[in-house]
Design an enzyme around this catalytic site. Sequence first.
Site, PDB file in Angstrom:
ATOM      1  CG  HIS A 479      -1.465  -6.712  56.245  1.00  0.00           C
ATOM      2  ND1 HIS A 479      -2.339  -6.471  57.719  1.00  0.00           N
ATOM      3  CD2 HIS A 479      -1.049  -5.529  54.941  1.00  0.00           C
ATOM      4  CE1 HIS A 479      -2.132  -4.514  56.808  1.00  0.00           C
ATOM      5  NE2 HIS A 479      -1.036  -4.325  55.645  1.00  0.00           N
ATOM      6  CD  GLU A 480       2.045  -5.698  52.819  1.00  0.00           C
ATOM      7  OE1 GLU A 480       1.326  -5.333  52.486  1.00  0.00           O
ATOM      8  OE2 GLU A 480       2.080  -5.192  54.453  1.00  0.00           O
ATOM      9  CG  HIS A 483      -2.270  -4.475  51.002  1.00  0.00           C
ATOM     10  ND1 HIS A 483      -3.228  -3.927  51.242  1.00  0.00           N
ATOM     11  CD2 HIS A 483      -1.895  -4.478  51.509  1.00  0.00           C
ATOM     12  CE1 HIS A 483      -3.477  -2.675  52.348  1.00  0.00           C
ATOM     13  NE2 HIS A 483      -2.630  -3.114  52.702  1.00  0.00           N
ATOM     14  CG  HIS A 486      -8.695  -4.363  47.716  1.00  0.00           C
ATOM     15  ND1 HIS A 486      -8.019  -3.420  47.964  1.00  0.00           N
ATOM     16  CD2 HIS A 486      -9.810  -3.623  46.548  1.00  0.00           C
ATOM     17  CE1 HIS A 486      -9.178  -2.356  48.355  1.00  0.00           C
ATOM     18  NE2 HIS A 486     -10.122  -2.797  47.544  1.00  0.00           N
TER      19      HIS A 486
END
Length: 689
Positions: A479-480, A483, A486
């Site tokens: 999940h992290e 980011h 991104h």
Amino acid sequence: MSTATTHPTADLPAENPLAQPSPLPFGLPPFAELTLEHCREALLAGMAAQRAEVTALTGSADEPTFENTVVALERSGELLHRAQVVFYALASSNSSERLREIEREVSPLSAAHSDALRLDPELFARIDAVHAAVAAGGHGLDAEAVRLVERYHLDFVLAGAQLDEAGREQLRALNQQLSQLSTTFGQNLVVATEAAAVLVTDRAELAGLSEAEIAAAATAATERGREGYLLTLVLPSGQPAMAKLADRGLRCRLHEASVTRASTGEHDNGPVAAQIAHVRAVRARLLGFDTHADLVAADQTAKTSTAVDALLATLVPPSVANARAEGEVLAELAAADGVELAAWDWAFYSEQVRRDRYAVDTAALRPWFELDRVLVDGVFHAARLLYGYTFTPRPDLHGYHPDVRVWEVADAAGEPVGLYLGDFYARDGKRGGAWMSSFVSQSRLLDAKPVVFNVLNVTRAAAGQPTLLTLDEVTTLFHEFGHTLHGLSSAVTYPRFSGTSVPRDFVEFPSQVNEMWALWPEVLAHYAVHTETGEPLGAEVVAAIEAASLWGEGHGTLEYLAATLLDQAWHRITPDTVVEDPQAFEAAALQAAGVASDLVPPRYRTTYFTHVFAGGYSAGYYSYIWSEVLDADTVEWFKANGGLTRANGDTFRGELLSRGGSVDPLGAFRAVVGREPDPAPLLRRRGLG
């Protein structure tokens, strides 16, 4: 530039490592040379430098233009930004008493500095003039530049730029209060969480934990000068060890330590949270909004708090029903042991259901999830398959703590992309949870490539032992890193739009999509290998995990919704609301929302809800579920189009990840999926429809 606050104006000594852009690759901060005093000096000098830059801008006799006003603002504050990204990384991950002193000193100055910019009538007049010229047409700007003008104008309006002088003075005072209160909340929580760690002196009480986990608890105790075994706390209410501890009394102690954190004594965050909510309510009314929640929603994809309510209203009844049904199953198991099911029993008996009904023992899976293999052969591998990224260790480069590791990132053509830093272990002075941030944000304007980092709080293994992750921690790492992708994939002109600079209720969307690859067959097979035997995780185990995926969704969704609705309740109060007892307010709010449960506490209770009282998620914790609508729908798109392919990865990166905030977020979603969002996949995923 008008301001009611006096600021330091001393020049920054040339020997300060932050005085000039870092000479290290990609502008990585020179941590080996930096001290806290360097940070303090640079923060103060950086505020003075940016004020001087803006004073020169507003003092210009030239007519306001995009270049001499908006682009000039984008270029301003480089010294301050260099200092802020370093200092706030340290404040979150490597805190100390001296750092907290500096934070208490600098926080109100920083709030005043921000107000001095956003509430400067001369500066806003220039931005307003550029905005009007753009709206009139004939400006010759590209779409990203037009969006930049629109964003700056909205930023300033929502920050109070259209208030009269009396209103601006009141807003400055409110922002000062909020800055100080949020700092207090965060510092209280760090101290209280460390103090709440549960000490165990009898090793027999730890039955159910693995030898590695017991050794880690012993190490944690030794590091704090204690005798025995120390169970430290993670940020959410539910503590991982509660799924495994056979000793019910210890489970109860751990649960109580978790849910009562920072709720009594000198570090009681209840009154602090109530003050924060009150000041935010006053500020929202001053800015023309009914509540703080309405103010926040105005700059999100949701647009209104009514839209937020509509989504949550569809989720509460089925979530409560699912959790109740799960609870009935668990109550029968507890009764067989002669006990009445309590909140501290839930995870323990839920794990039994996974083992007995689905043949899944998540605790037993940990030997297949060694940290470095998950990271390098799982997370990095998926990024290579999807986007062509490769990660090369850079042991010659250093982070802000010896735990931090650095990788250089290149694209499929071998061209440099940026740097990735990982800080994975829990330690004193580090706040709980997991997150991503940036030391350098990509932008063509400043010729900057990204330097991004992930922070987790994994328990460090005993010396000589591998660090083994839970399945939840594996998911968190993916999940992290979503980011991170991104940030790494950003390809914008202006820093304001770089990477994750998107609405709060959109920012979790790409990271949640990246969770999909954790159990994707060709990714899982690449990293899930037993640390001792070399045996791959069997296909039948993966099938069982997937079959069991809906088990626990009732609890998981309800605890999340309880926290979300608690956030909304605190931020729907009016300036006239009096909260004398924060804990009673919390209880009443949960009851009114229909999510009160003795068995399922909120994922975060008020006193340790750092997301909303010391982070950027105030009235925005709903954004995880809002983003998950987009995520679940996009996962369906990936699967329908062949899954883990470069073609899909290039589309997702090119149309969405690379755009940051430079385009309408929902427009970027439509560019990938080809239509409006559909909530049906989310409801199916969570067993709600």
